[in-house]
Design an enzyme around this catalytic site. Structure first.
Site, mmCIF file in Angstrom:
data_model
loop_
_atom_site.group_PDB
_atom_site.id
_atom_site.type_symbol
_atom_site.label_atom_id
_atom_site.label_comp_id
_atom_site.label_asym_id
_atom_site.label_seq_id
_atom_site.Cartn_x
_atom_site.Cartn_y
_atom_site.Cartn_z
ATOM 1 N N SER A 130 -77.597 -18.078 -16.764
ATOM 2 C CA SER A 130 -77.790 -18.555 -18.191
ATOM 3 C C SER A 130 -78.100 -19.975 -18.006
ATOM 4 O O SER A 130 -77.811 -20.705 -17.167
ATOM 5 C CB SER A 130 -76.330 -18.258 -18.878
ATOM 6 O OG SER A 130 -76.042 -17.117 -18.858
HETATM 7 N N1 SAH Z 1 -72.709 -14.975 -15.652
HETATM 8 C C1 SAH Z 1 -74.019 -14.885 -15.302
HETATM 9 C C2 SAH Z 1 -75.078 -14.582 -16.133
HETATM 10 C C3 SAH Z 1 -75.784 -13.243 -15.618
HETATM 11 S S1 SAH Z 1 -76.841 -12.492 -16.668
HETATM 12 C C4 SAH Z 1 -74.485 -16.190 -14.355
HETATM 13 O O1 SAH Z 1 -73.584 -17.350 -14.538
HETATM 14 O O2 SAH Z 1 -75.304 -16.103 -13.496
HETATM 15 C C5 SAH Z 1 -75.910 -11.092 -17.203
HETATM 16 C C6 SAH Z 1 -75.551 -10.210 -15.961
HETATM 17 O O3 SAH Z 1 -74.783 -8.992 -16.577
HETATM 18 C C7 SAH Z 1 -76.369 -9.448 -15.188
HETATM 19 O O4 SAH Z 1 -76.088 -9.680 -13.980
HETATM 20 C C8 SAH Z 1 -76.395 -8.141 -15.435
HETATM 21 O O5 SAH Z 1 -76.569 -7.213 -14.311
HETATM 22 C C9 SAH Z 1 -74.776 -8.066 -15.948
HETATM 23 N N2 SAH Z 1 -74.405 -6.762 -16.748
HETATM 24 C C10 SAH Z 1 -75.107 -6.341 -17.654
HETATM 25 N N3 SAH Z 1 -74.448 -4.950 -18.139
HETATM 26 C C11 SAH Z 1 -73.427 -5.163 -17.449
HETATM 27 C C12 SAH Z 1 -72.075 -4.212 -17.450
HETATM 28 N N4 SAH Z 1 -72.063 -3.121 -18.309
HETATM 29 N N5 SAH Z 1 -71.215 -4.398 -16.576
HETATM 30 C C13 SAH Z 1 -71.085 -5.437 -15.719
HETATM 31 N N6 SAH Z 1 -72.438 -6.546 -15.663
HETATM 32 C C14 SAH Z 1 -73.423 -6.091 -16.413
#
Ligand code: SAH
Length: 216
Positions: free
Chosen positions: A61
């Site tokens: 993000s």
């Molecule tokens: N917090 C992260 C942002 C990652 S983007 C950072 O600081 O880099 C969102 C993430 O959510 C992705 O890695 C995706 O694989 C995950 N995601 C999507 N659906 C999900 C679910 N149902 N359970 C766990 N993770 C999920």
């Protein structure tokens, strides 16, 4: 490469100048090496205010979004926090410097493995990661003082509301796949929740049983 000057500039221009006032959070973002959470070819862009690709069609993000989400959680040192969507691990690392225990769920094993490696390298041993569909929360570790969801949900999954402590805060992007509204939900009492809209945002989809289906 020393990124500390770029990092301070990023925090001043994109975090403080845009209204983030939580001093402890600002300090953590000034110190935390965001470039370690992206692949080497992108490290020079780590201190711009953009989301960046981290593989598996996912993104880390943008710094301002991490800041506003974290500030909106109104954390205390003793809080237990659940994050859904470990991704690169950067948001988890920010949380780990502010509270005692961080529980983070990621559905893609590869990302969780990479995040674990970076978190270990910089000493974030209070982050506990689980690989599974996080749309049901993390029942065994509930209740939580704060829950932050870093992927966009079609609706608020009930499990998150149930796993909040009384007084606990949930921050979650809700809406269609193109754009969402970042919402904060506070559990005022057992059955009473207070809802606020924070801002418009754009996240990758929350995919799972109580989120979007894989193909949508
Ligand atoms: N917090 C992260 C942002 C990652 S983007 C950072 O600081 O880099 C969102 C993430 O959510 C992705 O890695 C995706 O694989 C995950 N995601 C999507 N659906 C999900 C679910 N149902 N359970 C766990 N993770 C999920």
């Amino acid at each position: 490469m020393d990124y500390s000057i770029a990092r301070r500039r990023m925090v001043a221009q994109h975090v403080v100048a845009r209204g983030i006032h939580d001093e402890e959070l600002i300090h953590v973002m000034e110190e935390l090496p965001r470039h370690l959470f992206v692949e080497e070819a992108l490290q020079s862009q780590a201190y711009t205010d953009y989301a960046l690709p981290i593989g598996e069609k996912q993104t880390i993000s943008q710094p301002y979004m991490v800041a506003i989400m974290t500030q909106s959680l109104e954390l205390k040192r003793s809080d237990r926090v659940l994050e859904i969507g470990t991704g690169s691990g950067y948001q988890a690392a920010v949380l780990s410097r502010l509270v005692t225990h961080v529980y983070s769920v990621e559905r893609i094993a590869n990302l969780a493995r990479r995040a674990r490696r970076v978190l270990d390298k910089i000493g974030c041993s209070n982050v506990h990661i689980q690989v599974c569909d996080g749309t049901s929360g993390w029942g065994e570790q509930a209740p939580f003082d704060a829950i932050v969801v870093t992927a966009g949900a079609p609706d608020i999954p009930q499990h998150y509301l149930q796993q909040l402590e009384i007084g606990g805060r949930l921050v979650i992007p809700v809406g269609g796949s193109g754009a969402q509204i970042l919402k904060r939900v506070t559990r005022v009492s057992e059955n009473h929740f207070d809802y606020e809209d924070i801002l418009e945002c754009r996240f990758v989809p929350l995919i799972g049983k109580h989120g979007w289906s894989q193909t949508s």
